[in-house]
Design a protein around this motif. Structure first.
Motif, short mmCIF file in Angstrom:
data_model
loop_
_atom_site.label_atom_id
_atom_site.label_comp_id
_atom_site.label_asym_id
_atom_site.label_seq_id
_atom_site.Cartn_x
_atom_site.Cartn_y
_atom_site.Cartn_z
N PHE A 1 0.81 -1.22 0.00
CA PHE A 1 0.00 0.00 0.00
C PHE A 1 0.84 1.27 0.00
O PHE A 1 0.52 2.24 -0.69
N PHE A 2 1.93 1.29 0.75
CA PHE A 2 2.72 2.52 0.87
C PHE A 2 3.30 2.99 -0.46
O PHE A 2 3.25 4.19 -0.76
N PRO A 3 3.86 2.12 -1.32
CA PRO A 3 4.39 2.63 -2.60
C PRO A 3 3.30 2.94 -3.63
O PRO A 3 3.60 3.59 -4.64
N ALA A 4 2.07 2.49 -3.42
CA ALA A 4 1.02 2.67 -4.43
C ALA A 4 0.70 4.13 -4.72
O ALA A 4 0.57 4.51 -5.89
N PRO A 5 0.56 5.02 -3.72
CA PRO A 5 0.30 6.43 -4.05
C PRO A 5 1.42 7.08 -4.85
O PRO A 5 1.15 7.88 -5.76
N LEU A 6 2.67 6.74 -4.57
CA LEU A 6 3.78 7.29 -5.33
C LEU A 6 3.74 6.81 -6.78
O LEU A 6 3.93 7.60 -7.72
N ALA A 7 3.49 5.52 -6.98
CA ALA A 7 3.42 5.00 -8.34
C ALA A 7 2.26 5.63 -9.12
O ALA A 7 2.42 5.99 -10.29
N LEU A 8 1.13 5.81 -8.47
CA LEU A 8 -0.01 6.43 -9.14
C LEU A 8 0.27 7.90 -9.44
O LEU A 8 -0.13 8.41 -10.49
N ALA A 9 0.95 8.59 -8.52
CA ALA A 9 1.29 10.00 -8.76
C ALA A 9 2.25 10.14 -9.94
O ALA A 9 2.11 11.06 -10.76
N LEU A 10 3.22 9.23 -10.05
CA LEU A 10 4.12 9.28 -11.21
C LEU A 10 3.38 9.01 -12.51
O LEU A 10 3.67 9.64 -13.54
N LEU A 11 2.40 8.11 -12.45
CA LEU A 11 1.63 7.81 -13.65
C LEU A 11 0.77 8.99 -14.06
O LEU A 11 0.72 9.37 -15.24
N VAL A 12 0.08 9.59 -13.10
CA VAL A 12 -0.79 10.73 -13.40
C VAL A 12 0.03 11.93 -13.84
O VAL A 12 -0.35 12.68 -14.75
N ASN A 13 1.18 12.12 -13.21
CA ASN A 13 2.03 13.26 -13.57
C ASN A 13 2.60 13.15 -14.98
O ASN A 13 2.97 14.16 -15.59
N SER A 14 2.67 11.93 -15.51
CA SER A 14 3.20 11.75 -16.86
C SER A 14 2.18 12.04 -17.94
O SER A 14 2.54 12.07 -19.12
N LEU A 15 0.91 12.25 -17.56
CA LEU A 15 -0.11 12.57 -18.55
C LEU A 15 0.12 13.98 -19.09
O LEU A 15 0.33 14.92 -18.33
N ILE A 16 0.08 14.10 -20.38
CA ILE A 16 0.37 15.39 -21.01
C ILE A 16 -0.82 16.33 -20.91
O ILE A 16 -0.68 17.51 -20.59
N SER A 17 -2.01 15.83 -21.16
CA SER A 17 -3.19 16.68 -21.16
C SER A 17 -3.59 17.03 -19.73
O SER A 17 -3.77 16.14 -18.88
N GLY A 18 -3.71 18.32 -19.44
CA GLY A 18 -4.13 18.75 -18.12
C GLY A 18 -5.55 18.35 -17.79
O GLY A 18 -5.87 18.02 -16.64
N ARG A 19 -6.44 18.34 -18.79
CA ARG A 19 -7.82 17.94 -18.56
C ARG A 19 -7.90 16.46 -18.19
O ARG A 19 -8.63 16.08 -17.27
N THR A 20 -7.14 15.64 -18.89
CA THR A 20 -7.12 14.21 -18.56
C THR A 20 -6.54 13.97 -17.18
O THR A 20 -7.03 13.12 -16.42
N ARG A 21 -5.51 14.75 -16.83
CA ARG A 21 -4.91 14.60 -15.51
C ARG A 21 -5.90 14.95 -14.41
O ARG A 21 -6.02 14.23 -13.40
N ARG A 22 -6.65 16.03 -14.55
CA ARG A 22 -7.63 16.41 -13.54
C ARG A 22 -8.76 15.39 -13.46
O ARG A 22 -9.28 15.11 -12.37
N PHE A 23 -9.16 14.84 -14.60
CA PHE A 23 -10.21 13.83 -14.59
C PHE A 23 -9.78 12.58 -13.84
O PHE A 23 -10.53 12.03 -13.02
N VAL A 24 -8.56 12.11 -14.09
CA VAL A 24 -8.05 10.92 -13.41
C VAL A 24 -7.92 11.18 -11.91
O VAL A 24 -8.25 10.32 -11.08
N GLN A 25 -7.44 12.37 -11.54
CA GLN A 25 -7.33 12.71 -10.12
C GLN A 25 -8.69 12.64 -9.44
O GLN A 25 -8.81 12.10 -8.33
N SER A 26 -9.70 13.20 -10.06
CA SER A 26 -11.03 13.22 -9.45
C SER A 26 -11.59 11.82 -9.28
O SER A 26 -12.27 11.52 -8.29
N ILE A 27 -11.30 10.94 -10.23
CA ILE A 27 -11.84 9.58 -10.16
C ILE A 27 -11.15 8.76 -9.08
O ILE A 27 -11.80 8.05 -8.30
N VAL A 28 -9.82 8.87 -8.98
CA VAL A 28 -9.08 7.94 -8.12
C VAL A 28 -9.15 8.34 -6.65
O VAL A 28 -9.00 7.47 -5.77
N TYR A 29 -9.37 9.63 -6.33
CA TYR A 29 -9.44 9.94 -4.90
C TYR A 29 -10.87 10.06 -4.39
O TYR A 29 -11.10 10.34 -3.21
#
Length: 333
Positions: free
Chosen positions: A118-146
Motif C-alpha cells: 500500500f505505501f508505494p502505491a500512491p507514489l506509483a499512481l502519482a508518477l503515472l498521473v504526472n506523466s499525462l500530457i493533457s491537463g484535462r485528462t490529468r484532472r479527470f483521473v485525479q477526481s476519479i481515483v481519490y
C-alpha cells in the motif's frame, strides 16, 4: 580650441571626521519582540489556530488521562477515584493471554503487507498521473481515483461483497461458465490480501495528492536539460523526479511506521465474523471486545497503552534513522 581638463583633486578627510572603522555599528535588529506586539501582529492567525488546538486538546490529550484505567480494577459506576489500584496486574494478565499475542501477530502481518504493497502505491499512481500530457485528462483521473476516500468502510465492504462475495459478480460469472466459485470474502487464507486491496482501492488516490503537490514544485527546465543531454524517461524519473519527492516519502514513512499498529478498526470489525476471530483479530478489535463488549476495562486499556507506547517508540526510532540519512523527518534535531 578646447581648454585642458582640470585635474580632479581627491578630497582629504578632515582630522575630526571618524573613519568607517571607527564609526559605531548600528543597533542589532534581532531583538526579541514583546509578546503583546506578536499577539497584535499575528492575532488573526492565532485565532484561526484555536479550533484546531481545542480539537486536539479535547479529543486527544484530555483522554490520555484515562490511561490510569490500565493500572486499576476500573468499574464505570464508581469512577476513577474509587476504583481499586492494581498496579501491573492488568499487564501481567494481558501478556499471559494467547489471544493478545495472536492479535499482535495478525496486526504485524497486516502492517507489513500494507507497508510493502500500500505505501508505494500512491507514489506509483502519482508518477503515472504526472506523466499525462493533457491537463484535462490529468484532472479527470485525479477526481476519479481519490473519490473512494470519501466513501465509508461500510459501503466499501458492501461493494467488495457484491463483487467478490459468494453471490457476487465474480462467482456468478464463474458459475455461468461452468467453473468452481471462489468466495474471497470468507476465506481466512486470502483475507490479508483482501484487506490490503480494500485499503489501496479506498485511499491510494488520497495519498497521491501529497506526491502530486511535491512533483508540482519540480523545475521543468531540469527535465528539458536532461532530455537535451540524452536522458530517457526512466533516467529523468530516477535522477530528477524521485529525488524531488524523497523528503516527502521519508516523512510519510516515518508517520506510517509510528502508526504501524493501527491497521484499521472499522474495516476489520465489519469483516471479523465472516472470516473468524483468529484471522481478523487485531489490536484495535482486541481492545474493543475486551474493554467494551466483555467489560474488561483494565485489560483493554493496558492493550491500548502498550500499542501507544510502541507507536511512539517507532516514530522516535524512524525519525532518528531519517536524521542519519540527512532528512528532516517529523521534527528537526
Amino acid at each position: 580650441m578646447t581648454s585642458p581638463a582640470t585635474p580632479v583633486t581627491k578630497k582629504r578627510p578632515r582630522p575630526d571626521t571618524p573613519s568607517e572603522d571607527d564609526r559605531p555599528s548600528p543597533p542589532p535588529t534581532n531583538r526579541r519582540v514583546p509578546l503583546r506586539v506578536r499577539l497584535r501582529n499575528h492575532g488573526v492567525m492565532l485565532a484561526l489556530m484555536v479550533p484546531g488546538l481545542a480539537f486536539f486538546l479535547v479529543f486527544f490529550y484530555v483522554p490520555m488521562l484515562g490511561n490510569v484505567i490500565a493500572f486499576q480494577d476500573y468499574q464505570p459506576f464508581i469512577g476513577f477515584q474509587d476504583s481499586a489500584f492494581t498496579g501491573l496486574a492488568n499487564f501481567q494478565e494481558l501478556f499471559a493471554d494467547p489471544a493478545f499475542w495472536e492479535s499482535v501477530r495478525n496486526t504485524l502481518v497486516f502492517a507489513l503487507l500494507q507497508l510493502l504493497l500500500f505505501f508505494p502505491a500512491p507514489l506509483a499512481l502519482a508518477l503515472l498521473v504526472n506523466s499525462l500530457i493533457s491537463g484535462r485528462t490529468r484532472r479527470f483521473v485525479q477526481s476519479i481515483v481519490y473519490l473512494p476516500h470519501f466513501i465509508s468502510w461500510v459501503l466499501v465492504v458492501a461493494l467488495f461483497q457484491q463483487v467478490l462475495g459468494g453471490a457476487g459478480l465474480l462467482n456468478n460469472f464463474l458459475r455461468d461458465h461452468g467453473m468452481q466459485p471462489w468466495d474471497l470474502m470468507t476465506n481466512p487464507d486470502t483475507f490479508p490480501l483482501l484487506i490490503t486491496a480494500q485499503a489501496i482501492w479506498k485511499d491510494v488516490g488520497w495519498g497521491m495528492i501529497i506526491y502530486l503537490a511535491a512533483l508540482a514544485s519540480v523545475d521543468q527546465s531540469l527535465y528539458e536539460s536532461a532530455a537535451v543531454d540524452g536522458a530517457g524517461r526512466w533516467r529523468r524519473m530516477w535522477h530528477i523526479t524521485l529525488p524531488a519527492v524523497r523528503s516527502v516519502t521519508v516523512l510519510l514513512l516515518v508517520l506510517r511506521l509510528g502508526d504501524v499498529l493501527s491497521v484499521g478498526f472499522e474495516q476489520f470489525l465489519l469483516q471479523r465474523d465472516a472470516v473468524g476471530a483468529r484471522a481478523a483479530e487485531v489490536l484495535d478489535t482486541y481492545v474493543f471486545y475486551h474493554g467494551v463488549v466483555y467489560g474488561d476495562w483494565g485489560i483493554g486499556a493496558a492493550a491500548g497503552l502498550v500499542k501507544g507506547v510502541v507507536g511512539a517508540l517507532m516514530i522516535w526510532g524512524a525519525n532518528k534513522a531519517a536524521h542519519a540519512f540527512g532528512e528532516q523527518g517529523v521534527y528537526s534535531k
